[in-house]
Scaffold this active site. Sequence first.
Site, PDB file in Angstrom:
ATOM      1  N   GLY A  47       0.757  -1.434  -0.009  1.00  0.00           N
ATOM      2  CA  GLY A  47       0.013   0.170  -0.101  1.00  0.00           C
ATOM      3  C   GLY A  47       0.748   1.245  -0.097  1.00  0.00           C
ATOM      4  O   GLY A  47       0.204   2.303  -0.015  1.00  0.00           O
TER       5      GLY A  47
ATOM      6  N   CYS B  73     -15.330   0.581 -27.534  1.00  0.00           N
ATOM      7  CA  CYS B  73     -16.932   0.968 -27.396  1.00  0.00           C
ATOM      8  C   CYS B  73     -17.516   1.082 -26.369  1.00  0.00           C
ATOM      9  O   CYS B  73     -18.413   0.213 -25.654  1.00  0.00           O
ATOM     10  CB  CYS B  73     -17.720  -0.054 -28.338  1.00  0.00           C
ATOM     11  SG  CYS B  73     -17.049   0.015 -29.920  1.00  0.00           S
ATOM     12  N   GLU B  74     -17.009   1.865 -25.486  1.00  0.00           N
ATOM     13  CA  GLU B  74     -17.491   2.289 -23.877  1.00  0.00           C
ATOM     14  C   GLU B  74     -17.107   3.935 -23.931  1.00  0.00           C
ATOM     15  O   GLU B  74     -15.991   4.247 -24.084  1.00  0.00           O
ATOM     16  CB  GLU B  74     -16.680   1.557 -23.005  1.00  0.00           C
ATOM     17  CG  GLU B  74     -16.762   0.127 -22.953  1.00  0.00           C
ATOM     18  CD  GLU B  74     -17.907  -0.664 -22.454  1.00  0.00           C
ATOM     19  OE1 GLU B  74     -18.476   0.201 -21.645  1.00  0.00           O
ATOM     20  OE2 GLU B  74     -18.066  -1.760 -22.409  1.00  0.00           O
TER      21      GLU B  74
ATOM     22  N   TYR C 127      -0.279  -2.217 -11.871  1.00  0.00           N
ATOM     23  CA  TYR C 127      -1.854  -2.442 -12.277  1.00  0.00           C
ATOM     24  C   TYR C 127      -1.954  -2.011 -13.630  1.00  0.00           C
ATOM     25  O   TYR C 127      -2.855  -1.177 -13.871  1.00  0.00           O
ATOM     26  CB  TYR C 127      -2.614  -1.775 -11.101  1.00  0.00           C
ATOM     27  CG  TYR C 127      -2.193  -2.085  -9.727  1.00  0.00           C
ATOM     28  CD1 TYR C 127      -2.268  -3.494  -9.337  1.00  0.00           C
ATOM     29  CD2 TYR C 127      -1.579  -1.440  -8.831  1.00  0.00           C
ATOM     30  CE1 TYR C 127      -2.176  -4.055  -8.105  1.00  0.00           C
ATOM     31  CE2 TYR C 127      -1.118  -1.820  -7.611  1.00  0.00           C
ATOM     32  CZ  TYR C 127      -1.322  -3.425  -7.403  1.00  0.00           C
ATOM     33  OH  TYR C 127      -0.999  -3.589  -5.966  1.00  0.00           O
TER      34      TYR C 127
ATOM     35  N   GLU D 290       4.866  -5.952   1.977  1.00  0.00           N
ATOM     36  CA  GLU D 290       4.250  -6.629   0.469  1.00  0.00           C
ATOM     37  C   GLU D 290       4.097  -5.471  -0.600  1.00  0.00           C
ATOM     38  O   GLU D 290       3.122  -5.109  -0.821  1.00  0.00           O
ATOM     39  CB  GLU D 290       3.030  -7.308   0.813  1.00  0.00           C
ATOM     40  CG  GLU D 290       3.102  -8.445   1.607  1.00  0.00           C
ATOM     41  CD  GLU D 290       1.576  -9.225   1.802  1.00  0.00           C
ATOM     42  OE1 GLU D 290       0.627  -8.304   1.476  1.00  0.00           O
ATOM     43  OE2 GLU D 290       1.482 -10.109   2.659  1.00  0.00           O
ATOM     44  N   PRO D 291       5.049  -4.742  -0.640  1.00  0.00           N
ATOM     45  CA  PRO D 291       5.085  -3.467  -1.612  1.00  0.00           C
ATOM     46  C   PRO D 291       4.960  -4.031  -3.074  1.00  0.00           C
ATOM     47  O   PRO D 291       5.430  -4.825  -3.296  1.00  0.00           O
ATOM     48  CB  PRO D 291       6.309  -2.738  -1.346  1.00  0.00           C
ATOM     49  CG  PRO D 291       7.391  -3.439  -1.189  1.00  0.00           C
ATOM     50  CD  PRO D 291       6.528  -4.702  -0.092  1.00  0.00           C
ATOM     51  N   GLY D 292       4.110  -3.315  -3.983  1.00  0.00           N
ATOM     52  CA  GLY D 292       3.943  -3.533  -5.231  1.00  0.00           C
ATOM     53  C   GLY D 292       4.149  -2.096  -5.975  1.00  0.00           C
ATOM     54  O   GLY D 292       5.196  -1.894  -6.498  1.00  0.00           O
TER      55      GLY D 292
ATOM     56  N   ARG E  31      -7.051   1.852 -15.243  1.00  0.00           N
ATOM     57  CA  ARG E  31      -7.124   2.465 -13.984  1.00  0.00           C
ATOM     58  C   ARG E  31      -7.928   4.043 -14.108  1.00  0.00           C
ATOM     59  O   ARG E  31      -8.891   4.030 -13.358  1.00  0.00           O
ATOM     60  CB  ARG E  31      -5.836   2.927 -13.421  1.00  0.00           C
ATOM     61  CG  ARG E  31      -4.983   1.579 -13.203  1.00  0.00           C
ATOM     62  CD  ARG E  31      -3.498   1.696 -12.498  1.00  0.00           C
ATOM     63  NE  ARG E  31      -3.969   2.188 -11.212  1.00  0.00           N
ATOM     64  CZ  ARG E  31      -3.657   3.363 -10.545  1.00  0.00           C
ATOM     65  NH1 ARG E  31      -3.351   4.318 -11.324  1.00  0.00           N
ATOM     66  NH2 ARG E  31      -4.137   3.589  -9.284  1.00  0.00           N
TER      67      ARG E  31
HETATM   68  N1  LLP Z   1      -0.808  -7.060  -0.289  1.00  0.00           N
HETATM   69  C1  LLP Z   1      -2.092  -7.690  -0.425  1.00  0.00           C
HETATM   70  C2  LLP Z   1      -2.692  -8.443   0.307  1.00  0.00           C
HETATM   71  C3  LLP Z   1      -2.782  -6.749  -1.592  1.00  0.00           C
HETATM   72  O1  LLP Z   1      -3.921  -7.018  -1.503  1.00  0.00           O
HETATM   73  C4  LLP Z   1      -2.045  -5.958  -2.170  1.00  0.00           C
HETATM   74  C5  LLP Z   1      -2.852  -5.195  -3.296  1.00  0.00           C
HETATM   75  C6  LLP Z   1      -0.578  -5.503  -1.845  1.00  0.00           C
HETATM   76  C7  LLP Z   1      -0.223  -6.402  -1.001  1.00  0.00           C
HETATM   77  C8  LLP Z   1       0.046  -4.387  -2.823  1.00  0.00           C
HETATM   78  O2  LLP Z   1      -0.406  -3.231  -2.750  1.00  0.00           O
HETATM   79  P1  LLP Z   1       0.475  -1.974  -3.161  1.00  0.00           P
HETATM   80  O3  LLP Z   1       1.839  -2.037  -2.539  1.00  0.00           O
HETATM   81  O4  LLP Z   1       0.630  -2.523  -4.647  1.00  0.00           O
HETATM   82  O5  LLP Z   1      -0.210  -0.842  -3.070  1.00  0.00           O
HETATM   83  N2  LLP Z   1      -5.756  -2.134  -8.812  1.00  0.00           N
HETATM   84  C9  LLP Z   1      -5.559  -1.119  -7.737  1.00  0.00           C
HETATM   85  C10 LLP Z   1      -4.851  -1.433  -6.670  1.00  0.00           C
HETATM   86  C11 LLP Z   1      -5.472  -2.783  -6.128  1.00  0.00           C
HETATM   87  C12 LLP Z   1      -4.506  -3.306  -4.827  1.00  0.00           C
HETATM   88  C13 LLP Z   1      -4.618  -4.673  -4.571  1.00  0.00           C
HETATM   89  N3  LLP Z   1      -4.037  -5.099  -3.596  1.00  0.00           N
HETATM   90  C14 LLP Z   1      -4.941   0.144  -8.611  1.00  0.00           C
HETATM   91  O6  LLP Z   1      -4.764  -0.095  -9.793  1.00  0.00           O
HETATM   92  O7  LLP Z   1      -4.731   1.006  -8.023  1.00  0.00           O
END
Ligand code: LLP
Length: 427
Positions: free
Chosen positions: A239, A355-356, A384, A273-275, A312
């Site tokens: 997050g 087409c949206e 994402y 758990e960073p993404g 997004r």
């Molecule tokens: N851990 C868990 C359990 C999660 O559900 C998520 C993301 C993460 C880690 C990674 O979160 P991050 O560090 O990337 O913020 N599609 C949406 C975001 C959905 C996030 C879902 N869970 C977007 O495009 O903003």
Amino acid sequence: MDLFSYRDGDVFCEGVRLADIVEQVGTPVYVYSAGTIRHHYRAIIEAFEAVKPLICFSIKSLSNLQILRLLADEGSGFDVVSGGEVARVLAIGADPGRVVFAGVGKTDREINEAIAAGVGLFNVESEQEFENLSRLAGAAGRTVRAALRVNPDVDPKTHRYTTTGKKETKFGVDIERAERFFETYGRDDNVRLDAIHLHIGSPIYSAQPYVDAINKTLKLMARLSAKGLEIRTLDIGGGFGADYVEGQSPLAVDYARQIVPLLTGTNLDVILEPGRQIVCNAGVLATTVLYVKQGGERNFVIVDAAMTDLIRPALYESEHFVYPARLADGAQPPTRRPDYEAPDGIRVDIVGGVCESSDFLAKDRVLPVMERGDLLTVFSAGAYGAVMSSQYNSRPRAPEVLVEGDQWRLIRRRETYDDLFAAEQDS
Ligand code: LLP
């Protein structure tokens, strides 16, 4: 920080001109910077050094095998949310013991595959899931390890579709029920339940919701400890924010400054758990202008990328900075803010061909006057982006390219029409 910049009027990714990649691969195309990914991964490691965390990169944010391999080489573990993501970890030969498996709807098949693979931590989200995990582990003759995903009821102040840690979301178990959960299941024969998982939303542009969630969790741990139930691991989830707008997000050190003091001296093993923070600004989507036209008072720039490539904006009304990949002679590089106005520019909506009416990449942007064939860069598209793309309207998905220094390589080819119907029966 990222390694995309304007040089002599052209967008470069590290040492490679975006237009040179496009010349060979076409558009739309996702282009990633390996250096930017490494930079952000290392920044998190350094910021949280004092608690020596295991970083489990969240595969759902960008799941290309070559990117996962790059991160595994950096020492990353992985956060997975499906059997398919477990399969990706196995496909790159990474250590399943450094994998955490979340998700409210794990199927028996997915659980069995994860048990067989030796996944390190199951992040369990309900009582029934725990009982099912115990049953399946017992049947397999294995002992597995689990964390309870606790829902701490804090408001991360993010989009309602990406809020997960408030009461009345489907995620985790209410913190009030957590104590009972550990009392019931904390001494299970097949599942060692001695960890807590939090993930409160994404993106979260302040450390405060983490502080609130961790403080509530530490109190819970103290109550559990008094009952002889020791928690050894705290997974604080993902997050962390990223800069869709220049300067918008705290850095890893800013989060760490408030989070680390809560954890030092606790003896807990810490997982993150960073993404998004690692890959968001490590990727752009390059797209070509097909047509420009007017509709009423509005000007439309119609491009060859669409919501099928980057959903997004349509899904969350999220704003990605979009700008030409080549500046007019003598023009200054823009500031990457969606409200940036190009000198002598015109106000446009940048839309795709699906087409949206929700098929837009950006609205109300003041861009230089665009012409057919011009190349545009959609910034901050690494997280994402490609992973949420679809074949809606039977549009083949875009390819992905990875840049390292002055080298680049295709890490996913453009899909063909055959790919569109390869899984369909023709009788
Ligand atoms: N851990 C868990 C359990 C999660 O559900 C998520 C993301 C993460 C880690 C990674 O979160 P991050 O560090 O990337 O913020 N599609 C949406 C975001 C959905 C996030 C879902 N869970 C977007 O495009 O903003």
